[in-house]
Design a protein around this motif. Sequence first.
Motif, PDB file in Angstrom:
ATOM      1  N   PHE A 147       0.841  -1.202   0.000  1.00 29.89           N
ATOM      2  CA  PHE A 147       0.000   0.000   0.000  1.00 29.89           C
ATOM      3  C   PHE A 147       0.880   1.257   0.000  1.00 29.89           C
ATOM      4  CE2 PHE A 147       0.169   1.346   4.433  1.00 29.89           C
ATOM      5  CZ  PHE A 147       0.352   0.173   5.159  1.00 29.89           C
ATOM      6  N   PRO A 289      -4.568   8.843   0.792  1.00 27.25           N
ATOM      7  CA  PRO A 289      -4.437   7.655  -0.061  1.00 27.25           C
ATOM      8  C   PRO A 289      -5.490   7.692  -1.174  1.00 27.25           C
ATOM      9  CG  PRO A 289      -5.435   7.053   2.054  1.00 27.25           C
ATOM     10  CD  PRO A 289      -5.046   8.493   2.155  1.00 27.25           C
ATOM     11  N   ASP A 293      -5.844   2.480  -2.758  1.00 28.12           N
ATOM     12  CA  ASP A 293      -5.085   2.209  -1.531  1.00 28.12           C
ATOM     13  C   ASP A 293      -6.004   2.132  -0.310  1.00 28.12           C
ATOM     14  OD1 ASP A 293      -2.424   1.627  -2.004  1.00 28.12           O
ATOM     15  OD2 ASP A 293      -1.863   3.730  -2.252  1.00 28.12           O
TER      16      ASP A 293
END
Length: 358
Positions: A147, A289, A293
Amino acid sequence: MKIGMLTSGGDCQGLNAALRGVAKTLYNELGDKVTLYGIRDGYRGLIEGDYHEMNSRDFSDILTVGGTILGTSRQPFKEMTKAAEDSEETKLEKMLKTVKEAKFDCLVILGGNGTHKTANLLSEHGVNVVTLPKTIDNDLWGTEMTFGFQSAVDIATTVIDAIHSTAFSHSRVFIVETMGHKAGWLTLYAGIASGADIIVIPEIPYSAEKIADAIKRREKGGKRFSILAVAEGAVSQEEAKMSKKEFKAAREKMPYPSISYRLADELAALTGHEIRVTIPGHYQRGGAPCPADRLLTTRLGVAAAQLIRDGRFGNMVAVQDDRIVPVPLSEVAGKLKTVPPDSDIVQAARDLGLSMGD
Ligand code: F6P
């Protein structure tokens, strides 16, 4: 159950989203049987016994927040078994002491390569550990995706997209230098996604002459500009032949702030063009993010909590064939996942007519 959580190494997007995924699932499944502790600034907090109790409110409204609410730091693995500056004890011994004194039943560790080596060391010394794979570099062995990577690809792509318009206006050659010292995933993905013309990654040593030829070919074909996506860890073909020691010495003498500036000078001499360099740097690691993600960190967080619930320690949660699976820490630690030069994606770039600089 007392669980300590820490984020370690360079930060990235999605750390908070991942913490939230773990915490929400644990609170949901174990209720008041679980108490979570935040360990401050990665392994530094574990070494110094710097941790605090958290509650479910701490994990609210953090899905989209960049950085890490726990703080992070870099603690080199090779120093873990050396005596700490202020005592006879090693950092490892100090960490084991904290785990014992705090009565942690388990540690949840979010990090990249260096972090996983230390997580494995703790696991080998009897600590129950579950880890999550983070890094914008996507270079962690055992998982197809880390991630932070997809968010960084979004940012680097946006930067190269924007450079296109100014490069077109001025008929210029631009280098956009993206992060990635040892692995070129970010450069490759962002380069392809943004339509860069030349992509230079550490795994494929470059020839300045070949890159200059690619630029000249584009000019002959009537193109007004050329854009290079260059990884910060790019190496020339001459450098690739050097020993580690020779390479280090040569780079120490390099009179440029980064490889892109040296390449810009080489290309200016070979093509007669002025070459502009843009470096987005840590911008690639910052901010919220991206949705992909958020989804990934949530899936990884849920899976990590379930491993803890089931007592399956000593594992990293990983993506394999789009499923989240546990991978033993002993298999992950110390291995780097670099771009295979003969991979489909590199071949696709070549088939499209992109130069890989070689
Ligand atoms: O490992 C992640 C990373 O962002 C690399 O891509 C980059 O080379 C490095 O960290 C930068 O480290 P620092 O934040 O210590 O400058």
